[in-house]
Every structure is written in structure tokens, then in C-alpha cells.
Design a protein around this motif. Structure first.
Motif, short mmCIF file in Angstrom:
data_model
loop_
_atom_site.label_atom_id
_atom_site.label_comp_id
_atom_site.label_asym_id
_atom_site.label_seq_id
_atom_site.Cartn_x
_atom_site.Cartn_y
_atom_site.Cartn_z
N GLN A 85 0.82 -1.21 0.00
CA GLN A 85 0.00 0.00 0.00
C GLN A 85 0.86 1.27 0.00
OE1 GLN A 85 -2.51 -0.47 3.43
NE2 GLN A 85 -3.86 -1.92 2.40
N ARG A 86 2.09 1.14 0.47
CA ARG A 86 3.00 2.29 0.48
C ARG A 86 3.79 2.41 -0.82
NH1 ARG A 86 1.92 1.30 5.59
NH2 ARG A 86 2.23 2.90 7.19
N GLY A 87 3.43 1.60 -1.82
CA GLY A 87 4.01 1.75 -3.14
C GLY A 87 5.33 1.03 -3.37
N LEU A 88 5.68 0.11 -2.48
CA LEU A 88 6.94 -0.61 -2.66
C LEU A 88 6.71 -1.82 -3.56
CD1 LEU A 88 7.37 0.54 0.63
CD2 LEU A 88 9.56 0.14 -0.45
N GLN A 89 7.75 -2.23 -4.24
CA GLN A 89 7.66 -3.33 -5.20
C GLN A 89 7.66 -4.68 -4.49
OE1 GLN A 89 7.18 -2.69 -8.54
NE2 GLN A 89 6.98 -0.63 -7.68
N ARG A 90 6.83 -5.59 -4.98
CA ARG A 90 6.67 -6.91 -4.37
C ARG A 90 8.00 -7.67 -4.21
NH1 ARG A 90 1.84 -9.45 -2.69
NH2 ARG A 90 2.43 -11.52 -2.00
N PRO A 91 8.86 -7.73 -5.25
CA PRO A 91 10.13 -8.45 -5.07
C PRO A 91 11.00 -7.85 -3.96
CG PRO A 91 9.73 -8.03 -7.40
CD PRO A 91 8.69 -7.26 -6.63
N ASP A 92 10.99 -6.52 -3.84
CA ASP A 92 11.76 -5.86 -2.78
C ASP A 92 11.19 -6.20 -1.40
OD1 ASP A 92 13.29 -4.68 -4.77
OD2 ASP A 92 12.14 -2.82 -4.76
N ILE A 93 9.86 -6.24 -1.32
CA ILE A 93 9.19 -6.58 -0.06
C ILE A 93 9.54 -8.01 0.34
CG2 ILE A 93 6.95 -6.96 1.05
CD1 ILE A 93 5.84 -4.73 -0.85
N GLU A 94 9.45 -8.93 -0.61
CA GLU A 94 9.74 -10.34 -0.32
C GLU A 94 11.19 -10.52 0.14
OE1 GLU A 94 7.46 -12.60 -0.04
OE2 GLU A 94 5.94 -11.21 -0.78
N LEU A 95 12.10 -9.81 -0.51
CA LEU A 95 13.51 -9.88 -0.13
C LEU A 95 13.71 -9.36 1.29
CD1 LEU A 95 16.42 -10.52 -1.03
CD2 LEU A 95 16.58 -8.15 -1.82
N ALA A 96 13.08 -8.25 1.61
CA ALA A 96 13.20 -7.67 2.97
C ALA A 96 12.64 -8.62 4.02
CB ALA A 96 12.49 -6.32 3.03
N LEU A 97 11.52 -9.27 3.73
CA LEU A 97 10.93 -10.22 4.69
C LEU A 97 11.85 -11.42 4.89
CD1 LEU A 97 7.19 -10.09 3.60
CD2 LEU A 97 8.12 -9.32 5.79
N ARG A 98 12.42 -11.93 3.78
CA ARG A 98 13.33 -13.08 3.87
C ARG A 98 14.60 -12.73 4.64
NH1 ARG A 98 12.16 -13.88 -1.37
NH2 ARG A 98 14.14 -13.04 -2.07
N GLU A 99 15.15 -11.55 4.35
CA GLU A 99 16.43 -11.17 4.95
C GLU A 99 16.30 -10.57 6.35
OE1 GLU A 99 18.48 -8.68 2.15
OE2 GLU A 99 19.11 -10.40 0.96
N SER A 100 15.07 -10.45 6.85
CA SER A 100 14.87 -9.82 8.16
C SER A 100 15.45 -10.67 9.30
CB SER A 100 13.38 -9.59 8.41
OG SER A 100 12.71 -10.84 8.56
N GLY A 101 15.61 -11.98 9.05
CA GLY A 101 16.11 -12.86 10.10
C GLY A 101 15.09 -13.15 11.19
N ILE A 102 13.85 -12.77 10.96
CA ILE A 102 12.80 -12.96 11.96
C ILE A 102 12.25 -14.38 11.86
CG2 ILE A 102 10.49 -12.23 12.69
CD1 ILE A 102 11.28 -9.42 11.57
N ASP A 103 12.15 -15.04 13.00
CA ASP A 103 11.49 -16.35 13.07
C ASP A 103 10.00 -16.05 13.27
OD1 ASP A 103 10.28 -18.72 13.92
OD2 ASP A 103 12.04 -19.38 15.02
N TRP A 104 9.24 -16.14 12.17
CA TRP A 104 7.85 -15.72 12.21
C TRP A 104 7.00 -16.60 13.12
CZ3 TRP A 104 7.13 -10.98 10.95
CH2 TRP A 104 7.95 -10.37 10.01
#
Length: 155
Positions: A85-104
Motif C-alpha cells: 500500500q505504500r508503493g513498494l515493489q513486491r520483489p523488494d518486499i519479499e527480499l526484505a521479509l526473507r532477509e529480516s532474520g525474523i522467526d515468524w
């Protein structure tokens, strides 16, 4: 603010003031500068320079946003939606989620424990209530079911 941003210096200064408070994405920063009366051509020029200088970084914004929302108890689905919704690109979002190191799954368990004091649902009504809350927070039904079955818990 009533002052119109009619020079490149004014637009840049305002953008830097906003970035000094917290990271922003380009789309969000563009919107805020437009609201303050800056013309698009000055915005683009100023933001291009800030990007070249490393002061405006989508990657840094994504990292900061994912980390902040996760600490607030939100899951990957909700964070993905908010960034979209903030206009960021899906591939960039997916990369950030993967690289966050968070154990969901661990994040889900912590959020659940804080909200429901670690009490597993005793009936279908309570299970639905807890499930709705966690799904709204952005966790998948697969993750929620794993939690309720005890497979996602460390104790």
C-alpha cells in the motif's frame, strides 16, 4: 505548513528533515513533499540526489519498517500488505521479509502469549476468536494451526 517549496534547496531541506525523523520510502516521501506544495520535477531531482548520496534508501526503509512492525506483533502477511500500500515493489518486499532474520513462528507465539496469556483455546468459539486475532495481525492459518496443535511451541 503554508510555505510553498519552490526551490530545489527548499525541497531537499524538507526531504532531509523528514528523513532525519525516520526512514521513508520514495513514494511516501514524494507524497509528503507534494502535500507541502513542491512541484514533481523538483521532487524527482531532489530525491534522485538524496538516493545517489545514500541518504534515501528503499532497502533501509524496508528493513526498518519490517523490524518495527514485527516488534509490534505483526506477521509477514500484514507487513507485506502495508508495504504494498505504500508503493513498494513486491520483489523488494519479499527480499526484505526473507532477509529480516525474523522467526515468524516464534513471533506468532510471542504475540499469542501476550494477548492470550498462553492459554490454548478450549472450544471452537475461543479457537475462532484467537485465530481471527492472529490472522488479522498477519499470520497464516497454517502457522496459527501449528501453534494451536503445539507444534510451533518451544515448551
Amino acid at each position: 505548513m503554508t510555505a510553498v517549496l519552490d526551490t530545489l534547496v527548499a525541497v531537499r531541506r524538507t526531504a532531509m528533515d523528514l528523513l532525519a525523523r525516520r526512514e521513508h520510502g520514495r513514494v511516501e516521501l514524494t507524497r509528503k513533499l507534494r502535500q507541502r506544495g513542491a512541484p514533481d520535477e523538483l521532487i524527482d531531482t531532489a530525491l534522485d540526489r538524496l538516493t545517489d548520496e545514500g541518504l534515501l534508501s528503499e532497502a533501509r526503509y524496508l528493513e526498518s519498517f519490517v523490524s518495527y512492525r514485527a516488534r509490534s506483533g505483526y506477521g509477514p502477511m500484514r507487513i507485506r500488505e502495508e508495504l504494498g500500500q505504500r508503493g513498494l515493489q513486491r520483489p523488494d518486499i519479499e527480499l526484505a521479509l526473507r532477509e529480516s532474520g525474523i522467526d515468524w513462528q516464534e513471533q506468532l507465539t510471542d504475540t499469542w502469549r501476550r494477548k492470550f496469556s498462553g492459554h490454548l483455546p478450549i472450544d471452537a468459539r475461543e479457537r475462532a476468536k484467537q485465530g481471527r486475532f492472529l490472522a488479522y495481525r498477519g499470520y497464516s492459518m497454517e502457522m496459527i494451526n501449528r501453534l494451536f496443535s503445539g507444534r510451533g511451541m518451544d515448551d
